[in-house]
Write a protein that holds these residues in place. Structure first.
Motif, PDB file in Angstrom:
ATOM      1  N   HIS A 512       0.847  -1.193   0.000  1.00 15.61           N
ATOM      2  CA  HIS A 512       0.000   0.000   0.000  1.00 15.61           C
ATOM      3  C   HIS A 512       0.884   1.245   0.000  1.00 15.61           C
ATOM      4  CE1 HIS A 512      -2.874   3.044   1.434  1.00 15.61           C
ATOM      5  NE2 HIS A 512      -3.815   2.223   1.003  1.00 15.61           N
ATOM      6  N   PRO A 513       0.465   2.331  -0.654  1.00 18.09           N
ATOM      7  CA  PRO A 513       1.238   3.575  -0.591  1.00 18.09           C
ATOM      8  C   PRO A 513       1.594   3.942   0.843  1.00 18.09           C
ATOM      9  CG  PRO A 513      -0.503   3.807  -2.194  1.00 18.09           C
ATOM     10  CD  PRO A 513      -0.713   2.473  -1.547  1.00 18.09           C
ATOM     11  N   GLY A 514       2.850   4.346   1.027  1.00 24.74           N
ATOM     12  CA  GLY A 514       3.334   4.700   2.354  1.00 24.74           C
ATOM     13  C   GLY A 514       3.957   3.543   3.105  1.00 24.74           C
ATOM     14  N   CYS A 515       3.833   2.333   2.571  1.00 24.50           N
ATOM     15  CA  CYS A 515       4.397   1.143   3.227  1.00 24.50           C
ATOM     16  C   CYS A 515       5.762   0.813   2.622  1.00 24.50           C
ATOM     17  CB  CYS A 515       3.454  -0.042   3.062  1.00 24.50           C
ATOM     18  SG  CYS A 515       4.132  -1.600   3.672  1.00 24.50           S
ATOM     19  N   GLU A 516       6.768   0.734   3.479  1.00 22.18           N
ATOM     20  CA  GLU A 516       8.094   0.339   3.032  1.00 22.18           C
ATOM     21  C   GLU A 516       8.372  -1.102   3.447  1.00 22.18           C
ATOM     22  OE1 GLU A 516      11.213   3.131   3.305  1.00 22.18           O
ATOM     23  OE2 GLU A 516       9.871   4.854   3.531  1.00 22.18           O
ATOM     24  N   GLU A 517       9.405  -1.663   2.891  1.00 26.82           N
ATOM     25  CA  GLU A 517       9.669  -3.084   3.115  1.00 26.82           C
ATOM     26  C   GLU A 517       9.863  -3.407   4.593  1.00 26.82           C
ATOM     27  OE1 GLU A 517      12.849  -6.474   1.732  1.00 26.82           O
ATOM     28  OE2 GLU A 517      12.464  -4.801   0.366  1.00 26.82           O
ATOM     29  N   ALA A 518      10.574  -2.545   5.316  1.00 23.44           N
ATOM     30  CA  ALA A 518      10.782  -2.784   6.746  1.00 23.44           C
ATOM     31  C   ALA A 518       9.456  -2.764   7.511  1.00 23.44           C
ATOM     32  CB  ALA A 518      11.736  -1.744   7.327  1.00 23.44           C
ATOM     33  N   ASP A 519       8.486  -1.972   7.018  1.00 25.71           N
ATOM     34  CA  ASP A 519       7.168  -1.949   7.653  1.00 25.71           C
ATOM     35  C   ASP A 519       6.483  -3.308   7.528  1.00 25.71           C
ATOM     36  OD1 ASP A 519       7.340   0.788   8.311  1.00 25.71           O
ATOM     37  OD2 ASP A 519       6.630   1.370   6.322  1.00 25.71           O
ATOM     38  N   MET A 520       6.671  -3.971   6.386  1.00 27.70           N
ATOM     39  CA  MET A 520       6.063  -5.289   6.196  1.00 27.70           C
ATOM     40  C   MET A 520       6.739  -6.325   7.080  1.00 27.70           C
ATOM     41  SD  MET A 520       3.485  -5.004   4.303  1.00 27.70           S
ATOM     42  CE  MET A 520       3.186  -6.755   4.304  1.00 27.70           C
ATOM     43  N   ALA A 521       8.050  -6.201   7.227  1.00 27.56           N
ATOM     44  CA  ALA A 521       8.760  -7.126   8.120  1.00 27.56           C
ATOM     45  C   ALA A 521       8.286  -6.941   9.556  1.00 27.56           C
ATOM     46  CB  ALA A 521      10.265  -6.899   8.022  1.00 27.56           C
ATOM     47  N   ASN A 522       8.083  -5.678   9.939  1.00 25.07           N
ATOM     48  CA  ASN A 522       7.594  -5.406  11.291  1.00 25.07           C
ATOM     49  C   ASN A 522       6.162  -5.913  11.476  1.00 25.07           C
ATOM     50  OD1 ASN A 522       8.227  -3.945  13.902  1.00 25.07           O
ATOM     51  ND2 ASN A 522       6.291  -2.977  13.334  1.00 25.07           N
ATOM     52  N   LEU A 523       5.334  -5.788  10.430  1.00 22.94           N
ATOM     53  CA  LEU A 523       3.977  -6.333  10.485  1.00 22.94           C
ATOM     54  C   LEU A 523       4.029  -7.835  10.748  1.00 22.94           C
ATOM     55  CD1 LEU A 523       1.102  -5.622   7.938  1.00 22.94           C
ATOM     56  CD2 LEU A 523       1.585  -7.925   8.701  1.00 22.94           C
ATOM     57  N   ALA A 524       4.895  -8.524  10.025  1.00 26.38           N
ATOM     58  CA  ALA A 524       5.025  -9.970  10.214  1.00 26.38           C
ATOM     59  C   ALA A 524       5.468 -10.301  11.635  1.00 26.38           C
ATOM     60  CB  ALA A 524       6.016 -10.536   9.198  1.00 26.38           C
ATOM     61  N   ALA A 525       6.416  -9.497  12.160  1.00 27.37           N
ATOM     62  CA  ALA A 525       6.928  -9.751  13.519  1.00 27.37           C
ATOM     63  C   ALA A 525       5.841  -9.496  14.567  1.00 27.37           C
ATOM     64  CB  ALA A 525       8.145  -8.877  13.782  1.00 27.37           C
ATOM     65  N   GLU A 526       5.085  -8.414  14.410  1.00 24.85           N
ATOM     66  CA  GLU A 526       4.040  -8.102  15.388  1.00 24.85           C
ATOM     67  C   GLU A 526       2.921  -9.135  15.385  1.00 24.85           C
ATOM     68  OE1 GLU A 526       2.656  -4.409  16.760  1.00 24.85           O
ATOM     69  OE2 GLU A 526       3.795  -3.279  15.268  1.00 24.85           O
ATOM     70  N   THR A 527       2.511  -9.542  14.194  1.00 19.63           N
ATOM     71  CA  THR A 527       1.427 -10.527  14.128  1.00 19.63           C
ATOM     72  C   THR A 527       1.903 -11.907  14.578  1.00 19.63           C
ATOM     73  OG1 THR A 527       1.878 -10.817  11.754  1.00 19.63           O
ATOM     74  CG2 THR A 527       0.103  -9.306  12.366  1.00 19.63           C
ATOM     75  N   LYS A 528       3.168 -12.236  14.320  1.00 19.79           N
ATOM     76  CA  LYS A 528       3.725 -13.499  14.836  1.00 19.79           C
ATOM     77  C   LYS A 528       3.685 -13.490  16.362  1.00 19.79           C
ATOM     78  CE  LYS A 528       7.926 -16.208  15.374  1.00 19.79           C
ATOM     79  NZ  LYS A 528       9.408 -16.226  15.255  1.00 19.79           N
ATOM     80  N   ASP A 529       4.065 -12.353  16.946  1.00 20.82           N
ATOM     81  CA  ASP A 529       4.078 -12.230  18.399  1.00 20.82           C
ATOM     82  C   ASP A 529       2.675 -12.409  18.988  1.00 20.82           C
ATOM     83  OD1 ASP A 529       5.612 -11.612  20.822  1.00 20.82           O
ATOM     84  OD2 ASP A 529       4.398  -9.790  20.904  1.00 20.82           O
ATOM     85  N   MET A 530       1.652 -12.097  18.184  1.00 24.16           N
ATOM     86  CA  MET A 530       0.270 -12.253  18.645  1.00 24.16           C
ATOM     87  C   MET A 530      -0.291 -13.645  18.356  1.00 24.16           C
ATOM     88  SD  MET A 530      -1.305  -8.550  17.525  1.00 24.16           S
ATOM     89  CE  MET A 530      -2.888  -8.812  18.362  1.00 24.16           C
ATOM     90  N   GLY A 531       0.537 -14.501  17.738  1.00 24.13           N
ATOM     91  CA  GLY A 531       0.118 -15.876  17.492  1.00 24.13           C
ATOM     92  C   GLY A 531      -0.512 -16.132  16.141  1.00 24.13           C
ATOM     93  N   PHE A 532      -0.386 -15.178  15.190  1.00 19.66           N
ATOM     94  CA  PHE A 532      -0.995 -15.356  13.875  1.00 19.66           C
ATOM     95  C   PHE A 532       0.013 -15.909  12.867  1.00 19.66           C
ATOM     96  CE2 PHE A 532      -3.596 -11.785  15.567  1.00 19.66           C
ATOM     97  CZ  PHE A 532      -4.835 -12.404  15.504  1.00 19.66           C
ATOM     98  N   GLN A 533      -0.450 -16.831  12.028  1.00 20.32           N
ATOM     99  CA  GLN A 533       0.253 -17.207  10.807  1.00 20.32           C
ATOM    100  C   GLN A 533      -0.688 -16.833   9.666  1.00 20.32           C
ATOM    101  OE1 GLN A 533       1.845 -21.132  10.411  1.00 20.32           O
ATOM    102  NE2 GLN A 533       3.202 -20.950  12.167  1.00 20.32           N
ATOM    103  N   LEU A 534      -0.380 -15.735   8.999  1.00 23.34           N
ATOM    104  CA  LEU A 534      -1.347 -15.108   8.095  1.00 23.34           C
ATOM    105  C   LEU A 534      -1.503 -15.864   6.781  1.00 23.34           C
ATOM    106  CD1 LEU A 534      -0.259 -11.413   8.648  1.00 23.34           C
ATOM    107  CD2 LEU A 534      -2.094 -12.652   9.799  1.00 23.34           C
ATOM    108  N   GLU A 535      -2.753 -16.041   6.390  1.00 24.43           N
ATOM    109  CA  GLU A 535      -3.061 -16.568   5.066  1.00 24.43           C
ATOM    110  C   GLU A 535      -4.015 -15.645   4.311  1.00 24.43           C
ATOM    111  OE1 GLU A 535      -4.465 -20.572   5.325  1.00 24.43           O
ATOM    112  OE2 GLU A 535      -2.475 -21.379   5.736  1.00 24.43           O
TER     113      GLU A 535
END
Length: 635
Positions: A512-535
């Motif tokens: 999405h506009p405004g999203c950089e690659e590190a933001d996506m890595a952080n999204l993955a880390a935050e959701t992993k910490d919450m117990g999600f494996q996103l599909e």
């Protein structure tokens, strides 16, 4: 399929017209969708309105446009006009993925078969009709026409296109939800008023010869956009145009918009005020069979119909104003809610379906929990120019009470033929978090959540935080991710209290506009910490008439005209999407190497733990199977 007289449906064939005893047809509707006589399908709604006004209506559904035009000729010349729509989706979104790959199915076609409508269906159909019947007016409607009514960026051709009125040659366009302007058009048609004289109807657009005076019948104030030609030269001018269009499309006291296109002027009249309860009930209470036309019986089920045949749409509109979403651009930001009586009548009709087993798949709308919400003082709403009522904060004038919705859920629950009524629409969770929603004066949000979680979740609940990075969320017009965490805690507490196990399914968008690659890595880390494996994930697609589309094309935000970085290349988009799947062995080395290059070893450790032995990781350009927003595999 229920055995009913063929005359219960609007005619699809010449034989069906003859069975009704008609010697001619007043209006012919041409649609890119198969004909499903249900209030969730626009062609059925428009056709039934015309029928209710005394017009003889026939439908040409998914005509052959390639090498045989007899489908377009089968009803002959209509007495008044043709109505054209691409269907319930923009034809290009229907055909292509975010990576511009051709989809293998079409949910609005029997058997889910692809290939039954052309690219840019509205333009193709209209050109054929104008070639066959040059003197018969063509009226455009539907989401494709609505969102392409002014100069717009087309992602699939990667270029700016003028109003769809220019490329199609149609006589007039109805934008948004079309019931109100359509009824005005029908009144004038009955009086034999030509389309060229229908210039004072709200919520229509048309082309005007720039060499003649533009008369202002209704004394509307007028705002002029940068010309189409100026937009072709200057992306900033195009971005500035969008702000005007979005603001004027969501005002009760809006201005008329004009734009020069070559030697013509595009005129867009202001929208109608949002339908009241009586008006929207009138639309939903028309005599639909609620079934696909019988001609499709041997071709297989229509997936879009199968998804909604036991669902109830309780309202239209969305005041969220999300930057990537077309709902508010098409349905408007103000909520049009049906009466309880109308909803309960539809529930009763559904229970009569022979396949109904007692389970409603959805009680919802564009957002599940905006039913009956509106401004406390409507005079304030009338002056408002904000594209969202809940971003960056919830408007203090917005009544966010969930009490009417909770009471309606309970009434549906009490129906003797209803075993369970589920909520399948996405829940706007920020309206249920007290720290964000300060309007929760009587505590009815908690009562709603208790009712929702204990009675209306079908195994899992869909919510859409969309991202975790605050900078990206601000551009998305979404609340901080911290509110999703608060909602999840509240949700889990209710589940624990009632010994339930119904997982939350969060939706997210990459690139999405405004999203950089590190933001996506952080999204993955935050959701992993919450117990999600996103599909359930989605790669951003720039669709016309959205803030995000304008940023993608122009490089600037239309409200500030300041630069916004956006992933555009296939490699950039693929890299962002890949972080969703940190748990797949084949991606782990790629992710670690990528984050090392980005100087973010902290994120690598959060996602993958300490350094590990190298595995065979795919190159950045290699294609891999991922899961799309719908959960289906794509390549």
């Amino acid at each position: 399929m229920i055995e009913r007289p063929i005359t219960d449906w609007l005619p699809l064939t010449k034989q069906e017209v003859e069975k009704r005893g008609w010697d001619e047809v007043d209006i012919v509707l041409v649609s890119g969708d198969a004909y499903v006589d249900h209030p969730a399908f626009g062609t059925a709604v428009i056709g039934r309105i015309m029928e209710s006004e005394g017009f003889r209506v026939a439908i040409i559904a998914q005509p052959n446009w390639k090498d045989d035009l007899r489908d377009f000729k089968k009803f002959g010349r209509p007495k008044y006009f043709f109505g054209v729509t691409a269907g319930c989706m923009d034809s290009m979104v229907n055909h292509y993925t975010a990576n511009k790959r051709l989809r293998s199915n079409d949910s609005y076609t029997p058997g889910g078969e692809a290939g039954f409508r052309p690219d840019y269906a509205t333009i193709v159909y209209t050109k054929i009709l104008k070639e066959l019947y040059p003197d018969v007016p063509v009226l455009l409607g539907g989401i494709e026409a609505s969102l392409r009514r002014v100069t717009h960026y087309d992602y699939w051709q990667d270029q700016l296109m003028p109003s769809i009125l220019v490329d199609s040659g149609a006589d007039m366009l109805v934008y948004g939800m079309g019931e109100q302007p359509l009824r005005e058009v029908l009144k004038l048609v009955r009086k034999n008023v030509p389309f060229s004289s229908m210039r004072n109807i709200n919520q229509v657009a048309f082309m005007h010869d720039a060499r003649t005076e533009l008369r202002d019948y209704n004394n509307w104030n007028t705002v002029e956009l940068a010309s189409h030609e100026k937009c072709l030269e200057d992306k900033i001018a195009y971005a500035a145009n969008f702000k005007i269009v979005e603001v004027e499309s969501n005002k009760w006291q809006a201005n008329r918009i004009i734009q020069t296109v070559g030697n013509q002027i595009l005129v867009i009249n202001p929208p109608f005020k949002t339908m009241d309860e009586t008006e929207i009930d009138k639309s939903f209470d028309l005599p639909y069979t609620r079934l696909p036309h019988p001609k499709y019986k041997k071709r297989g089920p229509i997936p879009a119909y199968e998804m909604i045949k036991f669902s109830v749409n309780m309202h239209r509109g969305c005041f969220g104003g999300c930057s990537f979403c077309t709902i508010s651009a098409h349905q408007g930001k103000f909520i049009a809610s049906r009466s309880e009586q109308s909803v309960m009548r539809e529930v009763e009709e559904i229970t009569k379906h022979p396949e109904f087993k007692g389970y409603l798949s959805d009680l919802g709308g564009p957002s599940a929990n905006m039913y009956k919400m509106k401004g406390k003082d409507e005079s304030i709403c009338a002056r408002c120019q904000s594209p969202s009522c809940i971003h960056p904060v919830i408007c203090s004038n917005l009544d966010t009470s969930h009490k009417p919705l909770t009471e309606l859920y309970r009434k549906v629950d009490a129906h003797p033929k209803i075993k369970k009524a589920f909520v399948g629409s996405g829940v706007r969770y920020d309206l249920l978090v007290d720290d964000f929603n300060k309007n929760n004066e009587d505590g009815n949000h908690d009562e709603y959540m208790e009712q929702l979680v204990t009675r209306h979740v079908s195994g899992r609940l869909k919510v859409a935080p969309e991202h975790t990075a605050d900078d990206t969320l601000r551009i998305m017009r979404k609340p901080s991710f911290k509110y999703f965490k608060q909602f999840k805690r509240k949700y889990d507490q209710i589940q624990d209290k009632h010994n339930l196990s119904q997982p939350l399914i969060p939706y997210f968008i990459s690139s999405h506009p405004g999203c950089e690659e590190a933001d996506m890595a952080n999204l993955a880390a935050e959701t992993k910490d919450m117990g999600f494996q996103l599909e359930q994930v989605q790669d951003f697609t720039p669709t016309p008439m959205t803030v995000a589309e304008v940023i993608y094309y122009s490089g600037v935000h239309p409200y500030t005209l300041k630069p916004v970085k956006t992933a555009k290349t296939r490699e950039e988009k693929q890299a962002q999407n890949r972080y969703f799947f940190w748990y797949k062995p084949e991606y782990k080395d790629w992710i670690r190497n990528r984050l090392t290059r980005l100087q973010r070893p902290d994120l690598a450790e959060k996602l993958l733990g300490g350094p590990k032995k190298k595995e065979n990781a795919p190159s950045e350009g290699k294609r891999k199977f991922t899961r799309s927003f719908s959960g289906k595999k794509k390549r």
